[in-house]
Design an enzyme around this catalytic site. Sequence first.
Site, PDB file in Angstrom:
ATOM      1  N   TYR A 178       0.849  -1.186   0.000  1.00 18.89           N
ATOM      2  CA  TYR A 178       0.000   0.000   0.000  1.00 18.89           C
ATOM      3  C   TYR A 178       0.890   1.243   0.000  1.00 18.89           C
ATOM      4  O   TYR A 178       1.692   1.435   0.901  1.00 18.89           O
ATOM      5  CB  TYR A 178      -0.951  -0.014   1.197  1.00 18.89           C
ATOM      6  CG  TYR A 178      -1.725   1.267   1.312  1.00 18.89           C
ATOM      7  CD1 TYR A 178      -2.504   1.723   0.240  1.00 18.89           C
ATOM      8  CD2 TYR A 178      -1.657   2.048   2.444  1.00 18.89           C
ATOM      9  CE1 TYR A 178      -3.183   2.915   0.317  1.00 18.89           C
ATOM     10  CE2 TYR A 178      -2.352   3.244   2.538  1.00 18.89           C
ATOM     11  CZ  TYR A 178      -3.102   3.672   1.468  1.00 18.89           C
ATOM     12  OH  TYR A 178      -3.772   4.861   1.548  1.00 18.89           O
ATOM     13  N   LYS A 206     -12.007  -1.003   4.502  1.00 18.24           N
ATOM     14  CA  LYS A 206     -12.267  -1.773   3.281  1.00 18.24           C
ATOM     15  C   LYS A 206     -13.311  -2.865   3.556  1.00 18.24           C
ATOM     16  O   LYS A 206     -14.428  -2.556   3.896  1.00 18.24           O
ATOM     17  CB  LYS A 206     -10.956  -2.355   2.744  1.00 18.24           C
ATOM     18  CG  LYS A 206      -9.792  -1.373   2.771  1.00 18.24           C
ATOM     19  CD  LYS A 206     -10.023  -0.137   1.914  1.00 18.24           C
ATOM     20  CE  LYS A 206      -8.785   0.753   1.959  1.00 18.24           C
ATOM     21  NZ  LYS A 206      -8.993   2.090   1.458  1.00 18.24           N
TER      22      LYS A 206
HETATM   23  N1  PLP Z   1      -3.512  -1.191   3.808  1.00 18.42           N
HETATM   24  C1  PLP Z   1      -4.088  -1.373   2.628  1.00 18.42           C
HETATM   25  C2  PLP Z   1      -3.851  -2.669   1.882  1.00 18.42           C
HETATM   26  C3  PLP Z   1      -4.882  -0.373   2.065  1.00 18.42           C
HETATM   27  O1  PLP Z   1      -5.448  -0.576   0.859  1.00 18.42           O
HETATM   28  C4  PLP Z   1      -5.080   0.843   2.783  1.00 18.42           C
HETATM   29  C5  PLP Z   1      -5.904   1.944   2.226  1.00 18.42           C
HETATM   30  O2  PLP Z   1      -6.175   1.990   1.046  1.00 18.42           O
HETATM   31  C6  PLP Z   1      -4.460   0.980   4.016  1.00 18.42           C
HETATM   32  C7  PLP Z   1      -3.694  -0.051   4.517  1.00 18.42           C
HETATM   33  C8  PLP Z   1      -4.632   2.245   4.811  1.00 18.42           C
HETATM   34  O3  PLP Z   1      -5.904   2.269   5.400  1.00 18.42           O
HETATM   35  P1  PLP Z   1      -6.771   3.574   5.719  1.00 18.42           P
HETATM   36  O4  PLP Z   1      -7.069   4.246   4.425  1.00 18.42           O
HETATM   37  O5  PLP Z   1      -7.955   3.006   6.436  1.00 18.42           O
HETATM   38  O6  PLP Z   1      -5.934   4.438   6.611  1.00 18.42           O
END
Ligand code: PLP
Length: 381
Positions: A105, A203
């Site tokens: 990410y 998600k």
């Molecule tokens: N990890 C993954 C695989 C993600 O897709 C995302 C966000 O798109 C995150 C972590 C970060 O999460 P958040 O947007 O809830 O802070």
Amino acid sequence: MTEPRPLSPRTLAAQALGRIDESTRAIVPPIHLATTFERDPDNLYRSGNVYGRPDNQTVRDAEAVIGALEGAAATLVYGSGMSAAIALFLSLGPGAHVIAPGVMYWALRAWLANEAPAFGVSVDFVETEDLPALARAVQPGATRLVWLETPSNPLWGVSDIESAARIAHAAGAALAVDSTCATPILTRPIALGADVVMHSATKYLNGHSDVIAGALCFASDDALSARARKIRHSHGLILHPFEAFLLTRGLRTLDLRVRAASDNAMELASRLSNHGAVSAVLYPGLPHHPGHAVARRQMKGGFGGMLSIRVRGGAETAVATAARVRLWKRATSLGGVESLIEHRASIEGAGSPCPPDLLRLSAGIEDVEDLWRDIDDALTG
Ligand code: PLP
């Protein structure tokens, strides 16, 4: 007498563990908005509730469900996936060495590369799908944490959790897995040897694109989880009770949603593999995917709802394709009931490992024929 069969994750989630509110007998737990709680006359806090920043009952309700699904000894919900992940890295303390995947990410990768050193955490990026490379990268005695993301954004590489846990543990490091895209329905990293599971609960766990939240699930309630709890408390990273309520509501249908999205993704990946306008389909469910064998072992019941396609004609054609969809929504994020399409290089910017002709697809739970017609029309122009 034989032991009763343990309840399946689907049942546990559907009933949010079956908790009944004691004062009203309501089958839906109330939202506790109070930020402060009365002391007992002898000055104690026997209810366990003191103040809203360290903890909250509605947050604990969501944690109980997520923890049961992951088989965790301790679970902490945070105000976002990023704050959950960063709390874990900060919990390691200055001087810690961390291994993270080359492709992961992007915003968390950027934090690890640009911000973590200021907190005394040094990071090496390694292709974690490549186990010999991972074994060479860990520094026994210095590496405190190996971070995996599987399947990983946005190329959907698959890392072998069980083998990575062995490598991490042999070096004295813990293994943490960002399991956002696998979800506890398809993969249970703790059962495979992971010490920590992280989710962007924004998600699939919530699943309705209306809550930003994160979670850390710990295999044991030890010094690391205590530190992550302390950081949530002192940095004020807790989730708001209303959002925690929505998260628990979303969790009730997690099993159905993840299976429906996975089935749709599998079907779309197969059809797109034979589409003239597509040069490659990246999806762990396809037999030619380099991570397929590992995915078959560690993902049960499906390969997830995320896939990417590479469009013939380069970046311009990819952006034009995304411009033509009517049913799919052109938006970032993933894991909601509605299908999303995104030209990923545009959002990741310079330094992204994402090919410019790549479109990332988050399959929702709509009728797959409707989804197929729309994407087929968009690709065909
Ligand atoms: N990890 C993954 C695989 C993600 O897709 C995302 C966000 O798109 C995150 C972590 C970060 O999460 P958040 O947007 O809830 O802070």
